[in-house]
Motif scaffolding. Structure first.
Motif, PDB file in Angstrom:
ATOM      1  N   SER A 234      50.655 -23.220 -12.073  1.00  0.00           N
ATOM      2  CA  SER A 234      50.191 -21.977 -11.456  1.00  0.00           C
ATOM      3  C   SER A 234      49.179 -22.221 -10.319  1.00  0.00           C
ATOM      4  N   PRO A 235      48.099 -23.030 -10.546  1.00  0.00           N
ATOM      5  CA  PRO A 235      47.178 -23.268  -9.423  1.00  0.00           C
ATOM      6  C   PRO A 235      47.819 -24.031  -8.259  1.00  0.00           C
ATOM      7  N   SER A 236      48.789 -24.899  -8.560  1.00  0.00           N
ATOM      8  CA  SER A 236      49.504 -25.616  -7.484  1.00  0.00           C
ATOM      9  C   SER A 236      50.339 -24.640  -6.664  1.00  0.00           C
TER      10      SER A 236
ATOM     11  N   ILE B 290      48.494 -35.581  -8.130  1.00  0.00           N
ATOM     12  CA  ILE B 290      47.460 -36.134  -7.244  1.00  0.00           C
ATOM     13  C   ILE B 290      47.998 -36.241  -5.821  1.00  0.00           C
ATOM     14  N   THR B 291      49.247 -36.709  -5.682  1.00  0.00           N
ATOM     15  CA  THR B 291      49.868 -36.862  -4.361  1.00  0.00           C
ATOM     16  C   THR B 291      50.060 -35.505  -3.681  1.00  0.00           C
ATOM     17  N   LEU B 292      50.532 -34.521  -4.438  1.00  0.00           N
ATOM     18  CA  LEU B 292      50.734 -33.177  -3.883  1.00  0.00           C
ATOM     19  C   LEU B 292      49.416 -32.614  -3.342  1.00  0.00           C
ATOM     20  N   ILE B 293      48.350 -32.706  -4.124  1.00  0.00           N
ATOM     21  CA  ILE B 293      47.056 -32.161  -3.698  1.00  0.00           C
ATOM     22  C   ILE B 293      46.495 -32.980  -2.531  1.00  0.00           C
ATOM     23  N   HIS B 294      46.710 -34.294  -2.550  1.00  0.00           N
ATOM     24  CA  HIS B 294      46.320 -35.175  -1.436  1.00  0.00           C
ATOM     25  C   HIS B 294      46.929 -34.673  -0.123  1.00  0.00           C
ATOM     26  N   GLU B 295      48.230 -34.368  -0.156  1.00  0.00           N
ATOM     27  CA  GLU B 295      48.923 -33.944   1.064  1.00  0.00           C
ATOM     28  C   GLU B 295      48.520 -32.525   1.478  1.00  0.00           C
ATOM     29  N   ILE B 296      48.336 -31.630   0.508  1.00  0.00           N
ATOM     30  CA  ILE B 296      47.855 -30.279   0.838  1.00  0.00           C
ATOM     31  C   ILE B 296      46.465 -30.368   1.471  1.00  0.00           C
TER      32      ILE B 296
ATOM     33  N   MET C 232      60.783 -22.104  -6.731  1.00  0.00           N
ATOM     34  CA  MET C 232      59.978 -23.302  -6.545  1.00  0.00           C
ATOM     35  C   MET C 232      59.151 -23.611  -7.800  1.00  0.00           C
ATOM     36  N   GLU C 233      58.662 -22.545  -8.445  1.00  0.00           N
ATOM     37  CA  GLU C 233      57.820 -22.739  -9.631  1.00  0.00           C
ATOM     38  C   GLU C 233      58.570 -23.488 -10.725  1.00  0.00           C
ATOM     39  N   GLU C 234      59.842 -23.127 -10.929  1.00  0.00           N
ATOM     40  CA  GLU C 234      60.642 -23.809 -11.967  1.00  0.00           C
ATOM     41  C   GLU C 234      60.869 -25.272 -11.617  1.00  0.00           C
ATOM     42  N   VAL C 235      61.085 -25.546 -10.349  1.00  0.00           N
ATOM     43  CA  VAL C 235      61.277 -26.936  -9.896  1.00  0.00           C
ATOM     44  C   VAL C 235      59.993 -27.730 -10.138  1.00  0.00           C
ATOM     45  N   LEU C 236      58.866 -27.156  -9.742  1.00  0.00           N
ATOM     46  CA  LEU C 236      57.572 -27.826  -9.870  1.00  0.00           C
ATOM     47  C   LEU C 236      57.254 -28.153 -11.324  1.00  0.00           C
ATOM     48  N   ARG C 237      57.694 -27.285 -12.218  1.00  0.00           N
ATOM     49  CA  ARG C 237      57.451 -27.472 -13.656  1.00  0.00           C
ATOM     50  C   ARG C 237      58.001 -28.806 -14.161  1.00  0.00           C
ATOM     51  N   LYS C 238      59.059 -29.308 -13.512  1.00  0.00           N
ATOM     52  CA  LYS C 238      59.658 -30.586 -13.930  1.00  0.00           C
ATOM     53  C   LYS C 238      58.797 -31.780 -13.519  1.00  0.00           C
ATOM     54  N   TYR C 239      57.936 -31.579 -12.525  1.00  0.00           N
ATOM     55  CA  TYR C 239      57.259 -32.726 -11.903  1.00  0.00           C
ATOM     56  C   TYR C 239      55.759 -32.832 -12.167  1.00  0.00           C
ATOM     57  N   ILE C 240      55.109 -31.754 -12.583  1.00  0.00           N
ATOM     58  CA  ILE C 240      53.656 -31.809 -12.788  1.00  0.00           C
ATOM     59  C   ILE C 240      53.301 -31.230 -14.157  1.00  0.00           C
ATOM     60  N   PRO C 241      52.084 -31.497 -14.659  1.00  0.00           N
ATOM     61  CA  PRO C 241      51.700 -30.944 -15.960  1.00  0.00           C
ATOM     62  C   PRO C 241      51.761 -29.416 -15.959  1.00  0.00           C
TER      63      PRO C 241
ATOM     64  N   LEU D 178      48.225 -22.775  -4.209  1.00  0.00           N
ATOM     65  CA  LEU D 178      47.930 -23.572  -3.006  1.00  0.00           C
ATOM     66  C   LEU D 178      49.135 -23.636  -2.074  1.00  0.00           C
ATOM     67  N   ILE D 179      50.318 -23.787  -2.648  1.00  0.00           N
ATOM     68  CA  ILE D 179      51.554 -23.868  -1.852  1.00  0.00           C
ATOM     69  C   ILE D 179      51.791 -22.546  -1.109  1.00  0.00           C
ATOM     70  N   ARG D 180      51.627 -21.430  -1.805  1.00  0.00           N
ATOM     71  CA  ARG D 180      51.836 -20.107  -1.177  1.00  0.00           C
ATOM     72  C   ARG D 180      50.764 -19.817  -0.124  1.00  0.00           C
ATOM     73  N   THR D 181      49.507 -20.006  -0.500  1.00  0.00           N
ATOM     74  CA  THR D 181      48.387 -19.699   0.405  1.00  0.00           C
ATOM     75  C   THR D 181      48.498 -20.470   1.714  1.00  0.00           C
ATOM     76  N   ASN D 182      48.931 -21.736   1.622  1.00  0.00           N
ATOM     77  CA  ASN D 182      48.981 -22.593   2.812  1.00  0.00           C
ATOM     78  C   ASN D 182      50.372 -22.679   3.430  1.00  0.00           C
ATOM     79  N   GLU D 183      51.300 -21.842   2.915  1.00  0.00           N
ATOM     80  CA  GLU D 183      52.672 -21.773   3.450  1.00  0.00           C
ATOM     81  C   GLU D 183      53.310 -23.156   3.555  1.00  0.00           C
ATOM     82  N   VAL D 184      53.243 -23.873   2.453  1.00  0.00           N
ATOM     83  CA  VAL D 184      53.792 -25.234   2.393  1.00  0.00           C
ATOM     84  C   VAL D 184      55.290 -25.175   2.144  1.00  0.00           C
ATOM     85  N   HIS D 185      56.033 -25.961   2.917  1.00  0.00           N
ATOM     86  CA  HIS D 185      57.439 -26.210   2.609  1.00  0.00           C
ATOM     87  C   HIS D 185      57.451 -27.546   1.879  1.00  0.00           C
TER      88      HIS D 185
END
Length: 200
Positions: free
Chosen positions: A15-17, A64-70, A1-10, A20-27
């Motif tokens: 790492s901090p995103s 911003i959208t990812l953190i909004h939804e989390i 997931m980390e490699e995928v996320l790297r394409k979409y966010i700064p 949040l994804i792991r801590t909150n068990e986000v799919h």
């Protein structure tokens, strides 16, 4: 997931995103563009937390959208499911989660003052903050010239993405009164709504 996320966010937000994804068990599901929304959060029947974000967003709007939804997920967990989706509890949660990202290592310096202002009282969508939305659009990949409602002279005829025609009217406090030509109904448009000018 980390490699995928790297394409979409700064890079400095990855790492901090992921924390949040792991801590909150986000799919997290990255989907094709939906015109009406940038992302959404749903708790599935099996109890899993699904967040979808549009793949076509630029990396700053995506973050911003990812953190909004989390923030929806975290607020519902903490305060219960009967809170308003974009009420005080969500706003506080969104501000808290977003704070570590509003830094020059993550966002360009010209966006930081607009983000600081926006996050004093975050809206249901960054698109409803006209100044921030227009500033974020500068980073979109497709840089074709966009036309915004606020740029059009009063009385102009314009077309929306869905093909409906409107006539621009007067400005209320923040939004513009626009009449749909086919039905005669009046709608309120955000100043940064992207439209196609038909006749000025």
């Amino acid at each position: 997931m980390e490699e995928v996320l790297r394409k979409y966010i700064p890079e400095r937000a990855v790492s901090p995103s992921m924390d949040l994804i792991r801590t909150n068990e986000v799919h997290l599901k990255i989907v094709n563009e939906r015109v009406t929304r940038h992302g959404d959060y749903r708790r599935l029947a099996d109890g899993k937390h699904l967040i979808t974000v549009n793949a076509t967003l630029n990396k700053y709007r995506f973050l911003i959208t990812l953190i909004h939804e989390i923030a929806h997920l975290v607020a519902f967990k903490k305060y219960g499911r009967h809170i308003k989706p974009h009420g005080a509890e969500w706003k506080r949660t969104f501000q808290y989660l977003m704070l570590p990202f509003i830094r020059p290592e993550v966002f360009p310096s010209k966006l930081l003052p607009l983000l600081a202002k926006h996050f004093r009282n975050p809206k249901a969508s960054s698109s409803t903050d006209a100044m921030l939305s227009v500033a974020l659009q500068q980073f979109d990949e497709q840089q074709e010239k966009k036309t915004y409602v606020f740029e059009l002279p009063i009385g102009s005829i314009f077309k929306m993405y869905n093909g409906k025609l409107f006539k621009k009217g007067n400005k209320r406090v923040k939004r513009y009164e626009c009449i749909e030509l086919n039905t005669g109904k009046m709608y309120l448009f955000q100043p940064n709504a992207v439209v196609e000018l038909i006749k000025s």
